[in-house]
Design an enzyme around this catalytic site. Structure first.
Site, mmCIF file in Angstrom:
data_model
loop_
_atom_site.group_PDB
_atom_site.id
_atom_site.type_symbol
_atom_site.label_atom_id
_atom_site.label_comp_id
_atom_site.label_asym_id
_atom_site.label_seq_id
_atom_site.Cartn_x
_atom_site.Cartn_y
_atom_site.Cartn_z
ATOM 1 N N GLU A 249 0.894 -1.170 0.006
ATOM 2 C CA GLU A 249 -0.089 -0.060 0.102
ATOM 3 C C GLU A 249 0.957 1.232 0.025
ATOM 4 O OE1 GLU A 249 -1.573 2.969 0.375
ATOM 5 O OE2 GLU A 249 -2.082 2.538 2.757
ATOM 6 N N CYS A 283 -2.293 8.824 2.550
ATOM 7 C CA CYS A 283 -1.814 8.577 1.198
ATOM 8 C C CYS A 283 -2.992 8.729 0.153
ATOM 9 C CB CYS A 283 -1.473 6.989 1.240
ATOM 10 S SG CYS A 283 -2.696 6.287 2.261
#
Ligand code: NAD
Length: 475
Positions: A249, A283
């Site tokens: 990720e 993110c």
């Protein structure tokens, strides 16, 4: 007040005694909060041995009983939310309100996995030949090595811990050395909920030394990493050497597309609040703003007003709406984005500079008139800087939005149903929010494509990430 920082190996807590370590600093003040012990090589080996020994036992524990322990851990985390949120704000910087929300969401994630673990269904496939029974089953992968960064000290570890435990895996997690207390407190909840020794182990150290020790170990069967793309590529290569499953990720650079048919000010209110959450160190933060020409000026004015009204300060102070950046590296990065934008004709509409003379504060910043090839439009900002540019047509904006190697998240605002469907399909990313920023919930898959990584956390996909599919043909 701050957590007594420790390693957790084979059900026992270990402090700095005789170990190397490092200071943890409050980003709002620059002051040292505590000393974090580093795991030695023998500590890491002990954690590997403990996780490996505990695996058959945890795998054999029914999903129902695993779920009971997980739910208890979630309840403990909720009970302790005020304290965990406090230490998390002290070490990471985000406002207490955001911190508390993160901790409560983390408890919800544990609950989700506690339930979902009971639904790790297989299936029976009709055989071609009479008398053959064909079973597809799901089995836990084994020992997991997980690595998490500093921006969500509780939430990112919990996704990995709860997913792995619900699937029947054991794990060793190396949480962030810069924001360790959130994960220490989280692990305490699992330990106090009755998790057997060795099932969950927490270590800290020099990140490269820990990952290069754990990933190649034949005892480790799955890697899960959240962090930057360069580190993700390095760890994915290490995992590939042992043909190990991996979830990556990684970073993104999320486009926001605001069409003319949507109220530009309404879009600005929604997306600006989302942009400056955790000072942009998220993110899936919206990071490139493309606004169709008719609504452009209105959007810029409203967004800029929002940025100027943000109350920058220590996350523990009442009324603070944005805290400091988590570390001095981000401050340097923000200056470099702003300087490059200015050199390329960018106009600073709000902010643009460091703030105050203690801690790592940077002003909420809005930049317009930046070219598409500027640093801020092509590299992940991971901070409170928002570039806004105009566009003319659907095809043009889709091409610009998809032009980077990232593919984590994207956002769009339109009042046309047809355009909403078209842009949702057209944006190349793992998650798209259309007239919504709700793209991260316990029940839904979270993950990227392209260089933003592979695999999902959350949703049924988050459980499957820790399971192997097995086919049994029985005559
Ligand atoms: P970095 O690349 O040095 O580190 C990123 C994370 O990876 C940190 O948590 C670090 O401890 C860890 N790490 C670094 N080397 C490692 C290794 N060899 N093995 C295991 N873990 C390792 O960058 P940074 O300065 O900490 O953060 C800057 C960039 O990282 C940001 O610009 C952003 O792109 C990215 N980032 C992404 C996320 C995310 O949620 N995807 C979170 C934090 C940082």
């Amino acid at each position: 007040m701050y957590t007594d920082l420790k390693l957790f190996i084979d059900g026992k807590w270990h402090g700095t005694e005789g170990r190397k370590g490092e200071d943890v600093v409050n980003p709002a003040t620059g002051k040292v909060l505590g000393k974090l012990p580093h795991a030695s090589k023998s500590d890491l080996d002990e954690a590997l041995g403990a996780a490996s020994k505990a695996f058959p036992l945890w795998k054999a524990t029914s999903a129902y009983d695993r779920g009971k322990i997980l739910r208890k851990a979630a309840d403990l985390l909720r009970e302790r939310a005020e304290y965990v949120a406090t230490v998390q704000t002290m070490e990471q910087g985000k406002s207490f309100t955001e911190s508390r929300m993160e901790v409560l969401t983390s408890a919800d994630i544990i609950d989700w996995y506690a339930e979902e673990g009971r639904r790790a269904y297989g299936r029976i496939v009709p055989g071609r030949v009479k008398g053959i029974r064909q079973l597809v089953t799901q089995e836990p992968v084994g020992v997991v090595a997980a690595f998490t960064p500093w921006n969500f000290p509780t939430l990112t570890p919990v996704r990995k811990i709860a997913g792995a435990l619900a699937a029947g895996c054991t794990l060793i997690i190396k949480a962030s050395e810069e924001t360790p207390a959130g994960c220490v407190e989280l692990v305490k909840c699992f330990a106090d909920a009755g998790l057997p020794a060795g099932v969950l182990n927490l270590v800290f150290g020099v990140p490269a030394e820990v990952s290069e020790h754990l990933i190649p170990s034949p005892l480790v069967k799955k890697i899960s990493f959240t962090g930057s793309i360069p580190v993700g590529k390095h760890l994915a290569a290490l995992a590939a050497k042992g043909m190990k499953k991996a979830t990556m990720e990684l970073g993104g650079h999320s486009p926001v597309v605001v069409f003319d048919d949507y109220d530009a000010e309404k879009a600005a209110d929604t997306i600006a609040a989302f942009k400056y959450r955790n000072a942009g160190q998220v993110c899936i933060s919206p990071t490139r703003f493309y606004v169709q020409e008719k609504g452009y000026n209105k959007f810029v004015a409203r967004f800029t007003e929002y940025a100027k009204n943000i109350k920058l300060g220590d996350g523990m102070e009442k009324g603070t709406t944005m805290g400091p950046l988590a570390n001095p590296r981000r401050l340097d990065a923000m200056e470099s984005f702003v300087n490059d934008a200015k050199a390329r004709g960018g106009k600073i509409q709000a902010g643009g500079s460091r703030h105050g003379n203690q801690g790592f504060f940077f002003e909420p910043t809005v930049i317009t008139d930046v070219p598409d090839d500027s640093k801020i439009m092509t590299e992940e900002p991971f901070g409170p800087v928002a570039p806004i540019v105009p566009f003319k047509t659907f095809d043009e904006v889709v091409e610009r939005a998809n032009s980077l190697p990232f593919g984590l998240a994207g956002y769009a605002f339109t009042s046309s149903g047809a355009q909403a469907a078209a842009i949702g399909d057209a944006i190349q990313s793992g998650m798209v929010g259309v007239n919504s920023v709700m793209i991260s919930t316990p029940e839904t898959p979270f993950g990227g494509i392209k260089e933003s990584g592979y695999g999902s956390e959350g949703g049924i996909e988050g459980l499957q990430a820790y399971m192997n599919t097995k086919f049994i043909s029985q005559g």
